[in-house]
Design a protein around this motif. Sequence first.
Motif, PDB file in Angstrom:
ATOM      1  N   LEU A 252       0.813  -1.216   0.000  1.00 10.92           N
ATOM      2  CA  LEU A 252       0.000   0.000   0.000  1.00 10.92           C
ATOM      3  C   LEU A 252       0.843   1.262   0.000  1.00 10.92           C
ATOM      4  O   LEU A 252       0.332   2.358  -0.259  1.00 10.92           O
ATOM      5  N   ASP A 253       2.137   1.135   0.311  1.00  7.06           N
ATOM      6  CA  ASP A 253       3.007   2.307   0.399  1.00  7.06           C
ATOM      7  C   ASP A 253       3.351   2.831  -0.995  1.00  7.06           C
ATOM      8  O   ASP A 253       3.793   2.067  -1.867  1.00  7.06           O
ATOM      9  N   ARG A 254       3.152   4.132  -1.171  1.00  7.04           N
ATOM     10  CA  ARG A 254       3.496   4.788  -2.430  1.00  7.04           C
ATOM     11  C   ARG A 254       4.484   5.914  -2.159  1.00  7.04           C
ATOM     12  O   ARG A 254       4.364   6.649  -1.175  1.00  7.04           O
ATOM     13  N   SER A 255       5.459   6.014  -3.032  1.00  2.63           N
ATOM     14  CA  SER A 255       6.428   7.098  -2.892  1.00  2.63           C
ATOM     15  C   SER A 255       5.763   8.439  -3.204  1.00  2.63           C
ATOM     16  O   SER A 255       4.767   8.497  -3.950  1.00  2.63           O
ATOM     17  N   ALA A 256       6.313   9.496  -2.646  1.00  2.00           N
ATOM     18  CA  ALA A 256       5.760  10.830  -2.891  1.00  2.00           C
ATOM     19  C   ALA A 256       5.809  11.147  -4.378  1.00  2.00           C
ATOM     20  O   ALA A 256       6.845  11.003  -5.024  1.00  2.00           O
ATOM     21  N   GLY A 257       4.663  11.529  -4.915  1.00  2.00           N
ATOM     22  CA  GLY A 257       4.593  11.899  -6.315  1.00  2.00           C
ATOM     23  C   GLY A 257       4.616  10.720  -7.278  1.00  2.00           C
ATOM     24  O   GLY A 257       4.714  10.923  -8.501  1.00  2.00           O
ATOM     25  N   GLU A 258       4.551   9.509  -6.774  1.00  2.00           N
ATOM     26  CA  GLU A 258       4.601   8.320  -7.638  1.00  2.00           C
ATOM     27  C   GLU A 258       3.332   8.241  -8.485  1.00  2.00           C
ATOM     28  O   GLU A 258       2.211   8.359  -7.974  1.00  2.00           O
ATOM     29  N   ASP A 260       0.423   6.597 -11.035  1.00  2.00           N
ATOM     30  CA  ASP A 260      -0.339   5.343 -10.978  1.00  2.00           C
ATOM     31  C   ASP A 260       0.382   4.237 -11.744  1.00  2.00           C
ATOM     32  O   ASP A 260       0.418   3.080 -11.309  1.00  2.00           O
ATOM     33  N   ALA A 261       0.977   4.601 -12.880  1.00  4.30           N
ATOM     34  CA  ALA A 261       1.680   3.604 -13.690  1.00  4.30           C
ATOM     35  C   ALA A 261       2.904   3.066 -12.960  1.00  4.30           C
ATOM     36  O   ALA A 261       3.179   1.848 -12.979  1.00  4.30           O
ATOM     37  N   ALA A 262       3.653   3.958 -12.306  1.00  5.76           N
ATOM     38  CA  ALA A 262       4.853   3.534 -11.572  1.00  5.76           C
ATOM     39  C   ALA A 262       4.461   2.668 -10.365  1.00  5.76           C
ATOM     40  O   ALA A 262       5.138   1.681 -10.044  1.00  5.76           O
ATOM     41  N   TYR A 263       3.386   3.069  -9.691  1.00  8.57           N
ATOM     42  CA  TYR A 263       2.919   2.282  -8.545  1.00  8.57           C
ATOM     43  C   TYR A 263       2.505   0.887  -8.985  1.00  8.57           C
ATOM     44  O   TYR A 263       2.876  -0.126  -8.359  1.00  8.57           O
ATOM     45  N   ARG A 264       1.770   0.805 -10.085  1.00 13.07           N
ATOM     46  CA  ARG A 264       1.348  -0.506 -10.571  1.00 13.07           C
ATOM     47  C   ARG A 264       2.554  -1.346 -10.994  1.00 13.07           C
ATOM     48  O   ARG A 264       2.579  -2.558 -10.765  1.00 13.07           O
ATOM     49  N   GLN A 265       3.543  -0.723 -11.570  1.00 12.47           N
ATOM     50  CA  GLN A 265       4.743  -1.462 -11.957  1.00 12.47           C
ATOM     51  C   GLN A 265       5.433  -2.050 -10.724  1.00 12.47           C
ATOM     52  O   GLN A 265       5.957  -3.168 -10.773  1.00 12.47           O
ATOM     53  N   MET A 266       5.456  -1.304  -9.616  1.00 12.14           N
ATOM     54  CA  MET A 266       6.030  -1.822  -8.374  1.00 12.14           C
ATOM     55  C   MET A 266       5.276  -3.061  -7.901  1.00 12.14           C
ATOM     56  O   MET A 266       5.887  -4.067  -7.509  1.00 12.14           O
ATOM     57  N   ILE A 267       3.953  -2.986  -7.973  1.00  9.95           N
ATOM     58  CA  ILE A 267       3.141  -4.135  -7.560  1.00  9.95           C
ATOM     59  C   ILE A 267       3.430  -5.335  -8.471  1.00  9.95           C
ATOM     60  O   ILE A 267       3.541  -6.482  -7.995  1.00  9.95           O
TER      61      ILE A 267
END
Length: 356
Positions: A252-258, A260-267
């Motif tokens: 659930l942790d997201r970097s500041a300013g991350e 949606d595409a970058a967050y999904r790539q992390m997942i």
Amino acid sequence: MRQGVLGALLVATVWLAAGCTAPPKAPLVPATKAPAPMPTAPAAGDVLGRSDRFVIYLPRANESLRQIAARFLGAEDQAWQIAEFNDITRPEAGQPVVVPLKPDNPIGVQADQFQTVPILCYHRFSATGAGNAKPRSMTGKMVVSASNFAAQLDWLARNDYHVIRLSQLVTFLEGKRPLPKRSVVITVDDGYESMIRVALPELRKHGFPATLFVYTDFIGAGDALSWAQLQQLDASGLVDIQPHSKTHRNLLDRSAGESDAAYRQMIEIETRAPRELLERRLGKPARVYAYPFGDANDTVLDVLQSQQFQLAVTVNPGGNAFFAQPLMLRRTMIYGDLDLDDFKLKLQTHRAIGSP
């Protein structure tokens, strides 16, 4: 003794008592009408009746329910179905048993309650320990002593609990196959070497299966299991090894300013990478996931569905009914300070209909 034999003895006794030297001759029977053969009593091992749903069977001497299950259901481990249907623990001499050939009540719903399956969650084990002494930290709280773990498994075995594989929940949640009334699942998180040193011998003692969730960046580091040890656990036939992420970061942790595409790539990385690595190194499908810290959201669920994961587990306590969400299964933490009475309360195998 068959009824025909009793009748013949009765006729002979009457004529002897009357002083007759011989019983009267039987009337002549036309040669074209031979007497019907005398019915024979069923013998052990006979099938007394059969339909597309049931077999009525007279067991042989010393034949076990596991042997009967192997003969009619194709697997010894289905003996519980015969036991529960007939409300017995073993066959009795001369007593027929009913073998259900098709699933009976596959979703576990009764008039006043429905079945739930608890999934227990362990982390680390210690060969020696202070029993139920209160731990000083959360890290210490995660450590279950060998003696406590042994006592918990012994209690499950003595009280007729069925420790099943986590993968067996798939067909239960689909409403296709029933599970034993007292089903429970054992899981262990992270991949500490105490799994093979302490837990495996106790699992072997009872033949209990377990699922081990590992985060793959931890493998071979510090007090973690090595790849050779993971292969040894896999070869035991008791331990199923599945992914617990790559790095164990909270999904659930997201970097500041991350974005949606970058967050999904992390997942994607935290789910796909450990799955593919385990499948490559162990040669078996990995389709069950344990969320780090038990947390998930819609993005995480969508990624798991796209990768065709069948089940995923949280750390929300309680049992799982047939209507549970497969990717949000409940799981109950087992801590080191839990005594046996408290452990028993964690085993929610049914809920009353209408209860909150």
